[in-house]
Design an enzyme around this catalytic site. Sequence first.
Site, mmCIF file in Angstrom:
data_model
loop_
_atom_site.group_PDB
_atom_site.id
_atom_site.type_symbol
_atom_site.label_atom_id
_atom_site.label_comp_id
_atom_site.label_asym_id
_atom_site.label_seq_id
_atom_site.Cartn_x
_atom_site.Cartn_y
_atom_site.Cartn_z
ATOM 1 N N HIS A 81 2.240 1.703 -6.606
ATOM 2 C CA HIS A 81 3.297 1.164 -5.734
ATOM 3 C C HIS A 81 3.219 -0.352 -5.586
ATOM 4 C CE1 HIS A 81 6.498 0.840 -2.977
ATOM 5 N NE2 HIS A 81 5.770 0.553 -1.940
ATOM 6 N N GLU B 179 6.339 6.897 6.742
ATOM 7 C CA GLU B 179 5.448 5.742 6.804
ATOM 8 C C GLU B 179 5.114 5.350 8.243
ATOM 9 O OE1 GLU B 179 7.001 2.298 4.796
ATOM 10 O OE2 GLU B 179 5.168 1.144 5.079
HETATM 11 ZN ZN LIG Z 1 6.753 -0.342 -0.381
#
Ligand SMILES: [Zn+2]
Length: 428
Positions: free
Chosen positions: A81, A229
């Site tokens: 990522h 998240e």
């Molecule tokens: Zn990100």
Amino acid sequence: MRPRQPNRPFRRTGSEVRPRRLSAAWVVPMSGPPIREGEVLVGSDGRILWAGQRGSGAVPDSAELSDWPDAVILPGLVNTHTHLELTGFAGMAEEPDFADWIRRIRTLKAARAPEEFLAAARRGLADCHAAGVTTVADTGDSGAVIEALAEAGGSGIAYHEVFGPHPDQLEESMSGLRERVAVLHRFVSERVRLGVSPHAPYTVSGALYRAVAEYAAQEGLPMAVHLAESAAESALVEESAGPFADAWRARGIPLPSPAGRSPVGWLDLHGVLGGRTLAIHVVRAGGEDVGRLKATGAAVAHCPLSNSRHGHGTAPLRAFLDAGVPVGVGTDSVASVGRLDLLAEARAARRLAGLDAEVALGLVSTAAAVAIGLGDQLGAIRPGLWGDLAVLDLPPSGGDGTVYEAILAGGPADVRETILGGRTVYRR
Ligand SMILES: [Zn+2]
């Protein structure tokens, strides 16, 4: 509609390189035990021919020889990522609150011109190569990273982001995405892939998620999503509350419905989770969510230092691994973590889940490649895979424990050379 191909592929594939024989104190294939006094042969097609004990392979006549008697050769690292278009924003977004931080990033991006994004992407990719990383799974909306990958002969997947929190934006978002995919398709090659990324539950409507998932399935495009998240995201999706919900209400945007599901459950409801989906972060996930990821075949990009920097908490890494969910580790952007140091991320993952050094190293090599769907192409040193290699200094003692421990203790400064498809892309 298939993506148009208005131009020839940006870079010819299958271009020949000089065969190489690379030897070192250790070769660590990750698909088998470490080899003391090891050697790797890479063919003119850029793929690994052979790996084993030094001097026991049949070396092609024209091979270029490299020997590192005090170093280790390992697979080029895989960063699951990145946001390389944000290179240069390190230290420029210090907001402790996540919603404020997101707004700050938007402001920074809005002030950047297209050529600045391309320059940032080029610099970011060069930084990755200098840190031993040969493959990136990158999300962004400038299109700069896939162009930088293509011109550098790099390796990776660029997931093009799409936004649209209001269901009325669906048509506009989808036509914009189709158009960008058609334009960016010219950069696709054997080693450079294009994907799509409906950004996050706080920037994408349920209708848009469903439409992008259907489009990705039709076109055979891999998909990446920022998921589960922050606490603010969970509050929005589960309880129609919190700072994102307040902001949506103020803008007249209908809240995610039906409420009451976890972010993972809500995305599954919209057809987003599947074998080509990379779920990024996944901090706020319970046992049911882990089971859902496993059942759908979705993979996870675990970003421990970014999660910690933003105060998101710790992801259930141990549960993912125990359940057999494919997991790789990623850095996220310099705007979150300051500097991309994938081995530091692997150490953080190790501490979090109590992993042994070999498994932790796998999260930035073999397992990372599997998580982004490239496990049959790279991530280990074995015949047939791409000749993607990182050469790292060994500590003078050779390390106190195993060679895995010695590698894991390293960082970007220990990288001596990085090789991508047999071609040196970084030399210290
Ligand atoms: Zn990100």
